[in-house]
Every structure is written in C-alpha cells, then in structure tokens.
Scaffold this motif. Sequence first.
Motif, PDB file in Angstrom:
ATOM      1  N   UNK A 148       0.721  -1.092   0.115  1.00 44.58           N
ATOM      2  CA  UNK A 148       0.125   0.036   0.170  1.00 44.58           C
ATOM      3  C   UNK A 148       0.973   1.262   0.090  1.00 44.58           C
ATOM      4  N   UNK A 149       2.143   1.201  -0.530  1.00 42.55           N
ATOM      5  CA  UNK A 149       3.023   2.110  -0.489  1.00 42.55           C
ATOM      6  C   UNK A 149       3.180   2.568  -1.888  1.00 42.55           C
ATOM      7  N   UNK A 150       3.307   4.138  -2.030  1.00 39.79           N
ATOM      8  CA  UNK A 150       3.581   4.681  -3.277  1.00 39.79           C
ATOM      9  C   UNK A 150       5.192   4.211  -3.797  1.00 39.79           C
ATOM     10  N   UNK A 201      -7.977   6.453   0.088  1.00 41.38           N
ATOM     11  CA  UNK A 201      -6.646   6.914   0.732  1.00 41.38           C
ATOM     12  C   UNK A 201      -5.632   6.412  -0.223  1.00 41.38           C
ATOM     13  N   UNK A 230     -15.045  12.927  -0.962  1.00 42.40           N
ATOM     14  CA  UNK A 230     -15.738  12.267  -0.184  1.00 42.40           C
ATOM     15  C   UNK A 230     -16.930  13.265   0.395  1.00 42.40           C
ATOM     16  N   UNK A 269       0.442  14.287   3.935  1.00 38.24           N
ATOM     17  CA  UNK A 269      -0.290  12.995   3.667  1.00 38.24           C
ATOM     18  C   UNK A 269       0.715  11.881   2.874  1.00 38.24           C
ATOM     19  N   UNK A 283       1.926   5.463   2.829  1.00 41.01           N
ATOM     20  CA  UNK A 283       0.887   4.840   2.213  1.00 41.01           C
ATOM     21  C   UNK A 283       0.054   4.117   3.556  1.00 41.01           C
ATOM     22  N   UNK A 284       0.861   3.337   4.325  1.00 39.75           N
ATOM     23  CA  UNK A 284       0.141   2.570   5.450  1.00 39.75           C
ATOM     24  C   UNK A 284      -0.768   3.542   6.299  1.00 39.75           C
ATOM     25  N   UNK A 335      -1.656   6.426   5.655  1.00 37.96           N
ATOM     26  CA  UNK A 335      -2.999   7.274   4.720  1.00 37.96           C
ATOM     27  C   UNK A 335      -4.100   6.164   5.005  1.00 37.96           C
ATOM     28  N   UNK A 336      -3.617   4.702   4.656  1.00 39.14           N
ATOM     29  CA  UNK A 336      -4.556   3.993   4.550  1.00 39.14           C
ATOM     30  C   UNK A 336      -5.325   3.676   6.231  1.00 39.14           C
ATOM     31  N   UNK A 337      -4.370   3.609   7.271  1.00 40.43           N
ATOM     32  CA  UNK A 337      -4.859   3.267   8.348  1.00 40.43           C
ATOM     33  C   UNK A 337      -5.409   4.426   9.117  1.00 40.43           C
ATOM     34  N   UNK A 394      -8.291  18.766   8.626  1.00 37.28           N
ATOM     35  CA  UNK A 394      -8.318  20.165   8.067  1.00 37.28           C
ATOM     36  C   UNK A 394      -9.757  20.662   8.609  1.00 37.28           C
ATOM     37  N   UNK A 409      -4.768   5.737  14.360  1.00 33.86           N
ATOM     38  CA  UNK A 409      -5.829   4.836  13.853  1.00 33.86           C
ATOM     39  C   UNK A 409      -7.336   4.847  14.959  1.00 33.86           C
ATOM     40  N   UNK A 446     -10.930   6.472  13.933  1.00 31.55           N
ATOM     41  CA  UNK A 446     -11.955   5.405  13.724  1.00 31.55           C
ATOM     42  C   UNK A 446     -13.185   5.791  14.804  1.00 31.55           C
ATOM     43  N   UNK A 468     -14.968   8.848  13.802  1.00 30.59           N
ATOM     44  CA  UNK A 468     -15.614   8.529  12.192  1.00 30.59           C
ATOM     45  C   UNK A 468     -15.147   9.767  11.369  1.00 30.59           C
ATOM     46  N   UNK A 469     -13.865  10.190  11.523  1.00 27.02           N
ATOM     47  CA  UNK A 469     -13.421  11.130  10.628  1.00 27.02           C
ATOM     48  C   UNK A 469     -12.163  11.088  10.219  1.00 27.02           C
ATOM     49  N   UNK A 470     -11.842  11.035   8.802  1.00 24.43           N
ATOM     50  CA  UNK A 470     -10.851  11.122   8.230  1.00 24.43           C
ATOM     51  C   UNK A 470     -10.842  12.096   7.130  1.00 24.43           C
ATOM     52  N   UNK A 471      -9.615  12.299   6.104  1.00 27.15           N
ATOM     53  CA  UNK A 471      -9.911  13.104   5.057  1.00 27.15           C
ATOM     54  C   UNK A 471     -10.652  12.555   4.198  1.00 27.15           C
ATOM     55  N   UNK A 472     -10.833  11.418   4.177  1.00 23.83           N
ATOM     56  CA  UNK A 472     -11.555  10.320   2.974  1.00 23.83           C
ATOM     57  C   UNK A 472     -13.049  10.394   3.061  1.00 23.83           C
TER      58      UNK A 472
END
Lengths: 307, 307, 307, 307
Positions: free
Chosen positions: C90-92, C235, C270, D238, D247-248, D250-252, D270, D296, D300, D303-307
Amino acid sequence: MTHIDLQTILNEIAHEVETFYGKGSVADYIPALAKVPARQFGMSVSLLNGQEYAVGDADVPFSIQSISKVFTLVMAFREKGDEVWNRVGREPSGTPFNSLTQLETTGGYPRNPFINAGAHVVSDMLMDFLPNPRQSLLEFVRMLTLNDVIDYDQEVAESERIHGDRNRALAYYMKSFGNIHHEVDQLLDVYFHQCALSMSCRDLSRSLLFLANHGIVPHSGEQILSESRSKRLASLMLTCGLYDEAGEFAFRVGLPGKSGVGGGIVGIIPGLLSVAVWSPELDVSGNSVLAMEALERFTTKLGISVF
Amino acid sequence: MTHIDLQTILNEIAHEVETFYGKGSVADYIPALAKVPARQFGMSVSLLNGQEYAVGDADVPFSIQSISKVFTLVMAFREKGDEVWNRVGREPSGTPFNSLTQLETTGGYPRNPFINAGAHVVSDMLMDFLPNPRQSLLEFVRMLTLNDVIDYDQEVAESERIHGDRNRALAYYMKSFGNIHHEVDQLLDVYFHQCALSMSCRDLSRSLLFLANHGIVPHSGEQILSESRSKRLASLMLTCGLYDEAGEFAFRVGLPGKSGVGGGIVGIIPGLLSVAVWSPELDVSGNSVLAMEALERFTTKLGISVF
Amino acid sequence: MTHIDLQTILNEIAHEVETFYGKGSVADYIPALAKVPARQFGMSVSLLNGQEYAVGDADVPFSIQSISKVFTLVMAFREKGDEVWNRVGREPSGTPFNSLTQLETTGGYPRNPFINAGAHVVSDMLMDFLPNPRQSLLEFVRMLTLNDVIDYDQEVAESERIHGDRNRALAYYMKSFGNIHHEVDQLLDVYFHQCALSMSCRDLSRSLLFLANHGIVPHSGEQILSESRSKRLASLMLTCGLYDEAGEFAFRVGLPGKSGVGGGIVGIIPGLLSVAVWSPELDVSGNSVLAMEALERFTTKLGISVF
Amino acid sequence: MTHIDLQTILNEIAHEVETFYGKGSVADYIPALAKVPARQFGMSVSLLNGQEYAVGDADVPFSIQSISKVFTLVMAFREKGDEVWNRVGREPSGTPFNSLTQLETTGGYPRNPFINAGAHVVSDMLMDFLPNPRQSLLEFVRMLTLNDVIDYDQEVAESERIHGDRNRALAYYMKSFGNIHHEVDQLLDVYFHQCALSMSCRDLSRSLLFLANHGIVPHSGEQILSESRSKRLASLMLTCGLYDEAGEFAFRVGLPGKSGVGGGIVGIIPGLLSVAVWSPELDVSGNSVLAMEALERFTTKLGISVF
C-alpha cells in the motif's frame, strides 16, 4: 623482440593514433586538469632486463590520478595481507567509479580497491600503520622509479580538495557504516595528494615493472610482494582496473592495467614488460582514447596478451 | 610437465578437496538437479598434444548448465563477428546472473553473454541463421569432443521449462525493448535444452581446448575462431565467466573460466591446456565449492596462471 | 453549490484548458491508442443526490486503461478483505508504473495495486473466485453506471496483447516468486481486457460515486464496500493513484484520484461528488495534461479539497 | 464533539494502546535517544476554538526529530514560495528516509522535503535569508505554541553531530551536484539542532493547528501560509510524511501527518483540529508503534478522516 623492433612498433603506434585526436575530451571536473593541452601523447616500455623504449611525450609528467590506487593497494597489501579483503571486495563494480548506490546495498563495503570508495578504504588502512602516509607513498614511488624528483602537484591536490564533495560524501557514507576509521579530512588529504602524484610514462612503466617480475623490483632485487600476491594484484587490475570499461579493456587489450582521468594507462605483460601510455583526451568512461588505441595496437603488433 | 607430474597433481588435489564436502549445497531450483548425489568429484585435463589426465568421476556426465553459454557464444561469434556486441555487452555485471534490474537501466541490453539475459540474446541470434539450433549445437559439441553420444538430458530440459518463469520474464522484458527477435517460447526451448546438455569433465576439457590453441581444434586442425577472436573470448571468460564471483575466481585461480550450477567449471591456460572440474555442491554465488578449490590448487601447484 | 454554479464552472474550465492543447502527446505504445484524435476534452461531475453536470466530450467513450485498476481492486477487496495486502503493498512506488526493479528488491511483492505489477496480482486474485472475471468485471461496471452498453474495445485489447511483452515480463517475474497463481496467458487476457474497457466521463464519474458515499451506490443503495474500506481505498488512490506523479496530484489537486494512459482521470470528494475528465494528450509521467489542469482548477474554483 | 466525548476518547485510547508496549524498540542510532524510557505515552488534541484535551505524558518534552522538517519547510515555503520546488520534489520516495540511491538517479534532487536529504536542502534555503536560522526557528516555534521555554536539547544535538556521518554524506553528495549552497558543517549545525528540538505533545498539537485553519494561527490570527499553500503542505504530509510508511498511514489513519524517530507523530484534520501523540517505541520503519495505534483508533472513534 630486439631493440629495433620495439622502438619501431612504438614509433608506428605514435603515428597511427594521431588520427584519434579530438575524439575524446580532457577531464574537466577540476580546473587544474581541464587546462592540460589535449594533443599530447607519450608511451614508454620497460623490460625486465632494464631496457627501456619510449616515444613522444614519454618524459612529460602528468597527473596520474587513479593509477595511484595501485601503489596504495600494494603498500596496504604487503603490510596487511588478506586482511585487506575484510574491508574491500575483489569484484568488478558494474557501475561508474564514483557511484554511491552499490555502497548502500553492501553496507559500506566497496566492490574493489580501484573505485574511489575502495581506494578511500585502502588509504584509511595506510593511516593505521604509517605515521605519514603522504611521505611514505612518495618515498615508495621514488624507490620504484629511481626518480627522486617525483612529487605531488600541489595545485592539482588543492583543486581536488576544493572540488572534493563527492569524495567527502563517499568517505562519510562508509564511515557511517564503520568502514572508515580515521578522520575524513585527514584521510582525504592523503587521497587528494595521491591523485595529484605527477609522473611521466617512463616513471610509470618503471614503477610497476615488479608486477611483471614475480613481485621483485628488477633494479634492486627487492621483493615488494610475494609471487602469489603479485599475480593476484595483476588479476585485480585485469578485472577491475579500468572503471566501467574493464571488460572492454580485457577484450581489446588483454592485459592487466590501470587507468586514470589524467589520461594515463599502465599495463603489464607478466614475465616480460610493463608499458605506460598517456594522452589527455578521455572517452565517456574516463579512459584515454589514444592510450586505449595504443595499447590495443601494442598487444596486436606484439602478438602478445595474457590470453 | 611430465605425464607423472600432472597425474600426481590431480590425485593430490582429489584427495585434498575431499575435506570440503558439505560446505556447499546442491542446486535446488529445479528438482532434476536437486536429486544429484552431492559427494562426487571429477577432474580432467587436456593438453594441446592430445594427452589427457583425469581423476575421480571425470567420466560421469552431468548437467553443464551455464557452461553451454560458451558454446552458443562461439557459434554466434564465428557467424556474426563483432555484430554480436550490438546486442550484448562485454562488461562484468556486478549483479546476480538472473537479475533484471540492470536491464531496466540499459534498455534491455545485457551486460555480457554469460548472464542469463545475455545468453538469451545469443541463442536468439543463433535462430537467425540456423534452422535447428538445438541440433546444430549438439553437432558442434560432438565435433569438439569426438563423442557422439553427448545429448540433452530431457528430464532436466523439461524441469527447466516447468520452472522457467524467471527466464521467461527476462526474455519478454528484452523483447519489449526489441532485443529479442524470435518467439520467446521457441527461444527458451533452445535455451532450456542448452542448459540441459549432459557432458563429463573429459568431454568439457576436450571441448574448449581450441580456446587454448589459437582457436584451432587440435584433433582436427579446424580453425573454429580466428586467433584474435579466440583470445577475446578467453578474456570475456576471465572477466565475466563466474557470475558474481568473476573477480574472486581471477584472484584465486587466475584463468579464463566458466561455471555452471550443475557444479562444473572449465578453465583454460592459453598455449597449454584446458581443465574441467565437477562437484555438485555450490557456494552462495552458484559456483562449485570443490571445483573452485581444485582449480586454485591446480594453478598454484603448476605455478601457472595467466598473470 | 447550485446547478448553475457547477455548470458555469465546468464551462469556464473547458474554455480555459484549451490553451494546453499541444503541450503533451497521445499515448503511442500501442497503435490502437496512438490513433485517437488529440484535441478532445470532456468532463463530468456526479453528485450524491443524482445530479450530473457535463461539458465537452463527456459522452465520448475512451479507453480507461489503468483506471480499471480501481474496479478490479474493489472487486478483490470486497471478496478477500485485508487478505489482499498479503500479496500487494500500500505504499507509493517512487518508480514508473511498469518498473521491474522494485520487484527484485521485494521478492515479487508489488508496492501497490495501481502499478501494473500490483494490478496483475489483483486480477490473479479475481481468478481465484470468479469463473469468468472478464464477464464479471463488465457486469460490475454496468451495474455501477446503469449503462448496459459499456463494453471492451476488442481492437484495443488485441493491441495490448500484441504489444504486451513488458506485462508478460512482469507477470512471469512475479510468478517466479510465487505471487502469480494462475496461467500468465489467462491472467493477461483479463488484464488486457480490463485496460480496454471503453467508458465515457459520464460513465466514470457515476461509477466511482460510491467511494464518495461511504461505499454505497447512490442509485441502488447497495453497499459495495464498508465505510471503512471505502475510505481506505480512497486513501490509496490519493497516495498511489497517479503513477509517479501521485505527490504532484495531491499537491495540485488534493483529491483521491486515478489516471489512465487513455487520458482519463477520475477523482472523488468524499461526501460530495465524483468527477471524471478526459483528454488524450499526456505529460511525461503518462497523465493527461488537460485533465490535470481541469482538476486543479476545479478544486480551486470550488475551494474544496480533502485538505 | 463535546468536551466530554473527546476526553473520554483519549482516555480510552490511552488504555487500549498499553497492550502494544514492547512491540517496538526505542531508537538507538544515537545514545541520547537510546536512553529514553520506553514505556511512555502522551496524546494531545487542539481544537480551532482553543480548547485542548490531553492524556498521559502529554506535557513531557521529547526530541521531535523529523517533525521539525515541517517547521523548516513552512519557514522556507512562506519566504520562497514555489521556488522551493526547484530544489526539492513533492513525490513519495519509496525508499528509506536516509537513502542515497535515489539522489544518484536524480542528480542530487531529493524526492521530497521530509526525507533527510530534502530537509537538508530546506535548511540550506533558510540560510539564504536568515542570519541565524537556529534562533529564528526557535522563535517561530515559540510563537506558534505560546511556550517560551521550548529549546534545543543540547545533548541530543551533540549526539546527532557525533553520529552524523550519514547526514554528512547526504549533504556533501548534494553539494557535489550543486544543490547545497552553504558550508556543510554550518548547514548540519542547523539540521542537528532542529532534530533536537524538545517539545511536548501539547506543544506539537498547538504548533501545527494553523495547518487545520487555512494557514492562520488561531490564537493570534496571523496568517502563516496562504490557504492554498496551507492545503498543499497538508497534502505533502499525507503523501510523504511518514517515511516509507506514508501509504500505510494514509490507509490506516487517513490524515496528513508527520512522524519523528523520537516517537512523536502529529496529524491534522483540516477545519477541525490537530493531534499529537508520543511514545518512544518504534516499528521497523521508524514510526512509533503506540502513536500509530492511537491515531488509527482516534480517527475510527471520531469517524473522521480526510477521505
């Protein structure tokens, strides 16, 4: 081979390679080298029996640059023996002479002593057992050549120092892995000076004749390296001596050799002779265009290679 | 060197290297190789005058694997000459034999003909001018050895094919750059079979004797390669013949050589002899542990190397 | 945002980006793409409430190429969950989309599912649980878009197949590490077809609207992915969606997005909308010049990004 | 979100992550960091309205290390604007934070300002326009936090200097390409001190709150960066903020963030808040194990992320 044959061959070669002027360019990474006039060519052959043959600018001193890596390696190898290989490898690098990439993979262990990183490690070893490695190197080279006026070109050394950031990067990088033990500034003072050794083709062919003579300096009878180590050093020159063009040199010339960006290349034919050629214009790999041509013709005309 | 000397030397070597059993491991990347009994050792020497000396399992056929890359290169080189180098280089690779990384940098141009990618290109060249390269290779090797029962080990060839994905990747990758011209499946059929050539040490030392003899096969007088090309091929073997251990081999043994993961190594002393050694246990670079030891002792005891 | 605002913004953008025609070049790695007329531009926005806005060639179908990697990843992720990450990272990547180098370092484990190697692994996963992945993909996309005439462009798929050697190399390379489980030819048949999916901007913006809607397809209410997985997929698009220009896109546009060498880029905001842009001329990284410009203007004019 | 909710959430998290003690190890590359007691955990949240919530060791100062790269980048970006990107990129690196390999390919141009090489270039820029960058950085951070006792930990700075050979290598390497303009020793004096900034979680969450507030420091109303630049900086965090684990993260976690080997991680939502977490034990990528877990859980639970 009689006196006449060899001299004739050198004369022929000097004439033939003239057409290659202009096909390369003089090293420009430091100003002190960039100002060397391009159209110069010298060649010198030293036989085991003491005879010498020369042509062109064979007595003009030039900056031997990376050829000095042979001298420092000999000094380290005779003192430390196979311990040397704990800190530097014996494999062709497959990358340019000043690359850092390979060091990342190997954890700071250079592939061989003839790339810059490897030469740093070797000079670092000299500092272990020599109080003044610069002076000792000078004495060693003067002894090999019977030429007491050989010296460092201080302008070149200073130019190397000023433009030495890549070498600083290499040395600090290896130090971060523990493979440089002394202060980088002091180490590079040795290194920049060894690159600035000023010698002629005649000096050079004399200086490495012992590698063609089982490790014994012909004029003094002194055993510099054992026969076995002498052979092994020659094999290293063959596989790693010409930067990223070692295979090409082995293929075209077929001799153990070492080149420098000053335009010099020295080669040996075990049991027979050593030969030095100099011309400042370099190909893209950093090897002298005319010197490569001259050496290829030399082995072809003599019908001799190590193969 | 008398008959007795050489035989005595081989006997001594065979005895001495026994202590190295267990220090390596048999190639296991294909089942057909993995099942070869480890404790075998054979050695054979062929002189230019036709004399042959052997010890141990010198007549046991084994899978020559990458040693076959010398045969196909000779076949391509004699047909295409220096055109060969338009598609494959002559420099040591500095990376493992089956690496793809370097190909990315060079745009699909392999560093030399003795890494897998380079051998693919060479086999691809054979397909240009040979209607049946597999059959032609077999005939070529039989001619060199005077042994008409030499053949492909079909089980090994099939095993290579089944486990050949890395080689498929290499070939398709070069094809994407335009450096493979024929169908990959057909090309690899040639390649997998050449790796599966089954020959003994005696076969191998005979087969490459012409490289020590200016390109002329001693028993027939046929000039396989010109003297110049023969030397150049030998120089390539010295700089690139032992995977990532070419420098090590030059350093320790000092001869042009070629190894295979079947455990064989063949070397030549120009003007004198060719020698083949086989023992299945490999070091981490994929070269036979006992064969390396045997060849180092051989050149040391004879006092001969190319240096 | 009212109806008028969004339509006005799209009209403005369409006008403004016209000056960028000629600054890139149409993908030419396969003939079927190379013949697409360069001066085309379409843009489509889909809101969660079902409203749609479009400008220019928004209804012209084009080859979505790598954008398809989002669809196959969604299909694999919903079936296999976090098991997916056992076989792809999951990494760039920090390297071009079709690079093999990184695979050598990681032992055949691709950095992320949006480079070619990663997409191969994802398609390979689909073959584990779908009897006919090509058909299932088509049905999935038709369901997301409510457009039953979406289909594969067989000419493009065939062109991909003919020029697919680099992809074959990638797939065989991973198979040699055990990270491809199915036959490469069958796998690539899926892959070449997914690249050849022919969709319009309107189709594309509709199709990924569920990623802006907590994983729920607005028109049907179906939960395609859980909210958490939907966010995580977004993400991944942000950090890895634009080849070697992911950081640039995040910096300039600030949205999760995915591009294809057909000239399409799709992005999501989103909780709000999805947007698709298409124009065939690409920059050196393989992303549409006009689409990048359009999306940068879009988020600037709206004053919205994820940051 | 009410006062009670956030505090409860922090308390829960602090309790839950305790089970992760012992799963990482404290940074040991410099002695001054290696001696930090492992079992510490602090977390602090700053809201735009000035409210702050904290739990555990939120007021214990620690070495912020690479988090300082955000401060220096902000200082350079507000002065030099997009000129910054002429000397450093905006792409994830795909390699470890102190790698030299990528610099060789790019000719000394670092991939982004959050790897060491990139931070060196940024600090070099500060030296262009600040007579005393060390002092200016201190004043900048004190201004952002309203905490005048924030200072450099001289023991850590000295430890960095003593063990700074890798950083010297990076800096000299870029200098050899002309991408470092000042003296390396002076540059690294700035760099080693910025890494040695000693701040608490409370300091850190306060200090970057302006990035969640359109570039405006809430307590003073000062516009540090324009809204557009503030967003762009967040996007860089990010995609590139967590070394080789961006990436990890951003993912988690799904937030712009920046980590340091001192065990701190700071993130922003933001328009809402900034959050800092600290716990010294690191995973193999050099990010705090407990801080990753805490963040993480934080996004969770909210319930907020940038996505």
